[in-house]
Write a protein that holds these residues in place. Structure first.
Motif, PDB file in Angstrom:
ATOM      1  N   ASP A 101       0.828  -1.208   0.000  1.00  0.00           N
ATOM      2  CA  ASP A 101       0.000   0.000   0.000  1.00  0.00           C
ATOM      3  C   ASP A 101       0.863   1.259   0.000  1.00  0.00           C
ATOM      4  N   LEU A 102       2.011   1.201   0.665  1.00  0.00           N
ATOM      5  CA  LEU A 102       2.896   2.367   0.723  1.00  0.00           C
ATOM      6  C   LEU A 102       3.422   2.713  -0.672  1.00  0.00           C
ATOM      7  N   ALA A 103       3.844   1.684  -1.428  1.00  0.00           N
ATOM      8  CA  ALA A 103       4.317   1.927  -2.794  1.00  0.00           C
ATOM      9  C   ALA A 103       3.204   2.516  -3.649  1.00  0.00           C
ATOM     10  N   ASP A 104       1.989   1.983  -3.491  1.00  0.00           N
ATOM     11  CA  ASP A 104       0.849   2.524  -4.238  1.00  0.00           C
ATOM     12  C   ASP A 104       0.570   3.967  -3.839  1.00  0.00           C
ATOM     13  N   ALA A 105       0.683   4.243  -2.545  1.00  0.00           N
ATOM     14  CA  ALA A 105       0.405   5.599  -2.055  1.00  0.00           C
ATOM     15  C   ALA A 105       1.404   6.603  -2.617  1.00  0.00           C
ATOM     16  N   PHE A 106       2.673   6.191  -2.719  1.00  0.00           N
ATOM     17  CA  PHE A 106       3.683   7.097  -3.266  1.00  0.00           C
ATOM     18  C   PHE A 106       3.336   7.496  -4.692  1.00  0.00           C
ATOM     19  N   PHE A 107       2.973   6.518  -5.512  1.00  0.00           N
ATOM     20  CA  PHE A 107       2.678   6.832  -6.904  1.00  0.00           C
ATOM     21  C   PHE A 107       1.345   7.551  -7.054  1.00  0.00           C
ATOM     22  N   ALA A 108       0.422   7.338  -6.111  1.00  0.00           N
ATOM     23  CA  ALA A 108      -0.823   8.112  -6.121  1.00  0.00           C
ATOM     24  C   ALA A 108      -0.519   9.583  -5.867  1.00  0.00           C
ATOM     25  N   ARG A 109       0.415   9.853  -4.959  1.00  0.00           N
ATOM     26  CA  ARG A 109       0.820  11.240  -4.683  1.00  0.00           C
ATOM     27  C   ARG A 109       1.401  11.886  -5.942  1.00  0.00           C
ATOM     28  N   ARG A 110       2.200  11.102  -6.679  1.00  0.00           N
ATOM     29  CA  ARG A 110       2.803  11.643  -7.893  1.00  0.00           C
ATOM     30  C   ARG A 110       1.739  11.881  -8.973  1.00  0.00           C
ATOM     31  N   PHE A 111       0.741  10.973  -9.056  1.00  0.00           N
ATOM     32  CA  PHE A 111      -0.350  11.156 -10.009  1.00  0.00           C
ATOM     33  C   PHE A 111      -1.089  12.466  -9.729  1.00  0.00           C
ATOM     34  N   LYS A 112      -1.316  12.730  -8.457  1.00  0.00           N
ATOM     35  CA  LYS A 112      -2.004  13.957  -8.077  1.00  0.00           C
ATOM     36  C   LYS A 112      -1.192  15.178  -8.504  1.00  0.00           C
ATOM     37  N   ALA A 113       0.121  15.112  -8.342  1.00  0.00           N
ATOM     38  CA  ALA A 113       0.983  16.232  -8.743  1.00  0.00           C
ATOM     39  C   ALA A 113       0.883  16.477 -10.242  1.00  0.00           C
ATOM     40  N   ILE A 114       0.818  15.391 -11.021  1.00  0.00           N
ATOM     41  CA  ILE A 114       0.698  15.525 -12.475  1.00  0.00           C
ATOM     42  C   ILE A 114      -0.616  16.201 -12.834  1.00  0.00           C
ATOM     43  N   GLU A 115      -1.699  15.703 -12.239  1.00  0.00           N
ATOM     44  CA  GLU A 115      -3.023  16.227 -12.576  1.00  0.00           C
ATOM     45  C   GLU A 115      -3.193  17.683 -12.153  1.00  0.00           C
ATOM     46  N   GLU A 116      -2.479  18.099 -11.126  1.00  0.00           N
ATOM     47  CA  GLU A 116      -2.626  19.469 -10.645  1.00  0.00           C
ATOM     48  C   GLU A 116      -1.691  20.444 -11.359  1.00  0.00           C
ATOM     49  N   ALA A 117      -0.887  19.913 -12.306  1.00  0.00           N
ATOM     50  CA  ALA A 117      -0.001  20.795 -13.070  1.00  0.00           C
ATOM     51  C   ALA A 117      -0.836  21.797 -13.869  1.00  0.00           C
ATOM     52  N   SER A 118      -0.271  22.954 -14.105  1.00  0.00           N
ATOM     53  CA  SER A 118      -1.049  24.075 -14.626  1.00  0.00           C
ATOM     54  C   SER A 118      -1.430  23.958 -16.092  1.00  0.00           C
ATOM     55  N   ASP A 119      -0.631  23.297 -16.934  1.00  0.00           N
ATOM     56  CA  ASP A 119      -0.959  23.213 -18.355  1.00  0.00           C
ATOM     57  C   ASP A 119      -0.524  21.865 -18.919  1.00  0.00           C
ATOM     58  N   LEU A 120      -0.908  21.636 -20.176  1.00  0.00           N
ATOM     59  CA  LEU A 120      -0.636  20.349 -20.820  1.00  0.00           C
ATOM     60  C   LEU A 120       0.855  20.064 -20.884  1.00  0.00           C
ATOM     61  N   GLN A 121       1.653  21.080 -21.226  1.00  0.00           N
ATOM     62  CA  GLN A 121       3.101  20.881 -21.319  1.00  0.00           C
ATOM     63  C   GLN A 121       3.672  20.432 -19.983  1.00  0.00           C
ATOM     64  N   ALA A 122       3.280  21.100 -18.910  1.00  0.00           N
ATOM     65  CA  ALA A 122       3.795  20.743 -17.583  1.00  0.00           C
ATOM     66  C   ALA A 122       3.359  19.339 -17.192  1.00  0.00           C
ATOM     67  N   ARG A 123       2.085  18.981 -17.491  1.00  0.00           N
ATOM     68  CA  ARG A 123       1.602  17.643 -17.150  1.00  0.00           C
ATOM     69  C   ARG A 123       2.354  16.573 -17.931  1.00  0.00           C
ATOM     70  N   THR A 124       2.621  16.850 -19.210  1.00  0.00           N
ATOM     71  CA  THR A 124       3.331  15.870 -20.036  1.00  0.00           C
ATOM     72  C   THR A 124       4.741  15.651 -19.520  1.00  0.00           C
ATOM     73  N   VAL A 125       5.411  16.740 -19.152  1.00  0.00           N
ATOM     74  CA  VAL A 125       6.772  16.627 -18.619  1.00  0.00           C
ATOM     75  C   VAL A 125       6.773  15.800 -17.341  1.00  0.00           C
ATOM     76  N   LEU A 126       5.822  16.075 -16.437  1.00  0.00           N
ATOM     77  CA  LEU A 126       5.744  15.328 -15.183  1.00  0.00           C
ATOM     78  C   LEU A 126       5.417  13.857 -15.429  1.00  0.00           C
ATOM     79  N   ALA A 127       4.528  13.600 -16.392  1.00  0.00           N
ATOM     80  CA  ALA A 127       4.159  12.212 -16.694  1.00  0.00           C
ATOM     81  C   ALA A 127       5.357  11.429 -17.206  1.00  0.00           C
ATOM     82  N   LEU A 128       6.168  12.060 -18.043  1.00  0.00           N
ATOM     83  CA  LEU A 128       7.380  11.401 -18.534  1.00  0.00           C
ATOM     84  C   LEU A 128       8.347  11.134 -17.388  1.00  0.00           C
ATOM     85  N   GLN A 129       8.459  12.108 -16.508  1.00  0.00           N
ATOM     86  CA  GLN A 129       9.354  11.938 -15.374  1.00  0.00           C
ATOM     87  C   GLN A 129       8.872  10.801 -14.482  1.00  0.00           C
ATOM     88  N   GLU A 130       7.552  10.695 -14.295  1.00  0.00           N
ATOM     89  CA  GLU A 130       7.016   9.605 -13.475  1.00  0.00           C
ATOM     90  C   GLU A 130       7.197   8.255 -14.134  1.00  0.00           C
TER      91      GLU A 130
END
Length: 768
Positions: A138-167
């Protein structure tokens, strides 16, 4: 995902009913739902898991305070990273399937956050261990859920795409272990780092080769100990009554403090045999801590090194209880100190539940040790020299009849370039660029610009270099004199080139990023006009050459590999790509039309089974490309005769039909033979089969069956059939395989290559 598991011998399990072989496609359960609703649901889940993150950390640490941490980790590693071995090879099943190597590494780091004075002393019960298993997953899942939230809260498509690639890169780094199969990793590590032996010995008290030998023997010792433990359990568990079971267990476990009769007296009357086995299994888990604990003298005796040298190696790889006190748990997911130090030292004993972890992170370990003695630049030079030499040797194995050029410098527009490797074989040119640099830990942890620079240096730059040379080859073929002059330093005749295959080989593993060509272009990290070369690490390159075997398969695989990653959104590492190829030949035209997203995780199963079984000392059949008997014989016959143009002909044949379509074609050809033998006098008789592959392929394939009576008219009829094939298929190129019905056992009698603009065949290749 590639894993190295500890051997456990046992009888083969009863096979399950066989399912239909081949690729299975499933529609995502949520594919018909509204994207906004899905996103909202995932964000809600991410919020919940984010809230759970600190509580899960607290649960695990509290478990370590109440129960002996090495016992918890030993049980989880013993049953989670161990697979049975039989005459059928290494099984894909484990007793604790949820647990992966990265979970064990994370648990080790959390354990090291506590000083030994805070460790619990009693061994853990099965319920205690299950609680930790659930919490770490559950801890591993929780970590990646936190990262998913960061991606979705990014301000624009470019920022979200960059974060998604990084993840995508974070997830690969965190969860995928072993950048190659165990024997290849040990071999490559030994070859790569041996020249640093003297410098390491003078500064650290051990050679680089000593560290590798120590790690290899730690793995072997643990395998042997676990095998012995499971053998002892097997001897006891074959008993069919409770008294005989208990007495056999204690007989084979003399280290247990209890005796059999004492244990028997404590068993209630209503307990079943299976319940007693479960209790004894928990009892025996104490031996797993012993199996994973080593003295320097024991390891030295196995490796042949001195005790002092072995101790120095183990000390260099060790952390101590409390060393990670105050560590931010979130940082452990992308910069876990256990990756560099997989051993825990307590007193004079060394506890190492997953010694294979050393080889998963061997480059990081060696880089850290080299940095400490001012050897960073020497290490970089060694990595570059080794990769160049290794690729040179592997390329000669893959294409033994090719002409090779290595390290050729050439100029274009007053700029000097250098190409690492060129192989010219028949009418195909293979261009390979090496990149030995590594992706640094800061780049993995954050700073998208750093990751982008690494992508540019390690993936984009070599692709641009090979693409630049390919363009010049085509310009020279079209008659450009300046381009032809540019190619002079290679000393090769490029005039007859029909195909160019581009590959980039790295030391570290970037396949998960390189396969994300579409996402990289959306992020603006690579030019939209650039077609990335197939990028894979040197261990995977070696495995691909070994599995593919034939030059025809090698050329087809890498010719199609790059096209496929552009046509589809794919999440896969290289061995998943290879397994997908073995099963489909990359003939998935319908998928390309739909522009689907494809997760190939698990497609490497057959390749994993072959190498893991080989490393366990069990010989199983090597997986091969899935071809029908006739197509296999046809490719073999063409390759063995190696007429001019054979490399493009075999690639055209391999890309024209899937295995199912090949089998169907064989049946049609068998019927066609009978029809020709019966109706050959009829000028309108059916005598050919036309295969029009998907639109992405440029060549139609025709099979022409003729009776011996038409041998003198064969060429004329072939031209007529080619004209019809051009009209039917819309292609500008046609390969025609001619078969004499009186000599049907021969895969072909002659092969014609037609182009629509010509009045007759450009090339005719008779069998003899």
């Amino acid at each position: 995902m590639k894993r190295r598991r500890t051997d456990q011998h046992g009888k083969p399990r009863k096979p399950h009913p066989k399912s239909e072989p081949g690729l299975k496609l499933f529609r995502r359960p949520l594919s018909t739902a509204e994207p906004a609703a899905i996103r909202a649901a995932f964000l809600k889940m991410a919020d919940r898991k984010t809230e759970q993150f600190p509580a899960l950390i607290k649960t695990i640490l509290q478990g370590f305070r109440e129960r002996y941490p090495p016992h918890i980790i030993a049980v989880m590693a013993g049953y989670g990273l161990t697979a049975p071995v039989s005459d059928a090879g290494v099984s894909a099943k484990r007793l604790t399937p949820k647990i992966e190597q990265h979970h064990i590494e994370l648990l080790q780091a959390l354990m090291l956050m506590l000083p030994i004075s805070e460790w619990g002393e009693p061994p853990a019960s099965p319920a205690d261990i299950q609680k930790i298993i659930d919490s770490i997953v559950d801890l591993a899942d929780a970590f990646f859920a936190r990262r998913f939230k960061a991606i979705e809260e990014a301000s624009d498509l470019q920022a979200r795409t960059v974060l998604a690639l990084q993840e995508r890169l974070r997830m690969h780094t965190q969860m995928v272990r072993n950048w190659g199969y165990f024997s290849e990793v040990v071999q490559i590590s030994s070859e790569l780092y041996a020249p640093l032996d003297d410098a390491f010995r003078n500064a650290h008290g051990f050679a680089a080769s000593d560290l590798i030998a120590t790690g290899r023997h730690l793995v072997r010792l643990l395998e042997d100990r676990n095998t012995e433990n499971f053998k002892r359990l097997k001897l006891a568990f074959r008993e069919r009554t409770i008294p005989r079971l208990v007495r056999a267990f204690f007989k084979h476990h003399p280290e247990m403090k209890e005796d059999a009769e004492q244990f028997l007296r404590a068993i209630p009357d209503d307990v079943t045999l299976e319940q007693v086995k479960f209790r004894l299994l928990a009892h025996a888990s104490i031996s797993l801590v012993v199996a994973m604990s080593f003295a320097a003298q024991q390891v030295a005796q196995s490796s042949g090194l001195t005790v002092d040298t072995t101790g120095a190696v183990l000390d260099a790889l060790s952390l101590h209880p409390g060393d990670l006190s105050g560590q931010d748990p979130e940082r452990l997911f992308m910069a876990n100190p256990v990756w560099r130090s997989p051993v825990l030292k307590v007193g004079s004993a060394y506890f190492c539940p997953a010694p294979q972890s050393l080889f998963s992170h061997i480059h990081e370990v060696m880089r850290s040790l080299a940095d400490k003695i001012g050897l960073s630049k020497s290490l970089e030079s060694r990595r570059a020299a080794y990769l160049e030499d290794k690729v040179k040797r592997l390329l000669s194995e893959a294409l033994p009849t090719a002409q090779f050029r290595h390290g050729i410098k050439w100029r274009s527009d007053e700029v000097e370039y250098e190409t690492d490797h060129v192989a010219a074989i028949d009418k195909t040119v293979v261009i390979i660029e090496d990149k030995s640099a590594a992706l640094t830990a800061p780049g993995l942890r954050g700073a998208p610009d750093r990751v982008r620079r690494h992508v540019t240096d390690l993936i984009v730059a070599p692709s641009e270099q090979s693409s630049r040379l390919e363009n010049i080859i085509w310009e020279a073929k079209a008659g450009d004199r300046n381009a032809a002059a540019t190619l002079t330093p290679f000393g090769l005749d490029f005039a007859g080139t029909e195909r160019v295959v581009r590959i980039s080989v790295t030391l570290d593993d970037f396949s998960i990023l390189a396969s994300a060509e579409g996402e990289l272009k959306e992020a603006g990290w690579i030019p939209r006009s650039l077609m990335l070369a197939s990028t894979l690490n040197v261990a995977d390159f070696q495995a691909a050459i070994d599995i593919l075997g034939r030059p025809a398969y090698f050329l087809h695989y890498f010719a199609e590999r790059g096209r496929l990653q552009r046509a589809l959104r794919i999440f896969a590492d290289e061995m998943d790509f290879l397994g997908f190829y073995l099963d489909t030949g990359f003939n998935v035209g319908d998928l390309e039309k739909e522009n689907v997203s494809l997760a190939l995780t698990g497609m490497s199963a057959a390749v994993d089974h072959y190498y893991n079984s080989r490393d366990a000392g069990v010989v199983v059949r090597k997986p091969t490309p899935k071809l029908s008997p006739y197509f296999s014989a046809l490719i073999s016959a063409i390759e063995s005769r190696a007429f001019a143009g054979w490399t493009t002909v075999t690639t055209d044949l391999l890309r024209c039909a899937s295995w199912e379509e090949q089998r169907k074609a064989e049946k049609i050809l068998a019927k066609l033979k009978k029809q020709v033998e019966r109706d050959w006098r009829d000028p309108e008789n059916e005598c050919s089969l036309v295969i029009s592959p998907p639109e992405a392929r440029d060549t139609a394939v025709v099979f022409y069956a003729y009776p011996p009576q038409h041998a003198t008219r064969r060429d004329k009829i072939a031209e007529e059939l080619a004209s019809k094939a051009f009209e039917m298929s819309g292609r500008q190129r046609c390969i025609m395989i001619c078969r004499n019905t009186a000599q049907w056992d021969e895969p072909y009698k002659s092969i014609f290559i037609f182009h629509a603009a010509a009045d007759q065949a450009d090339d005719v290749f008779p069998l003899s």
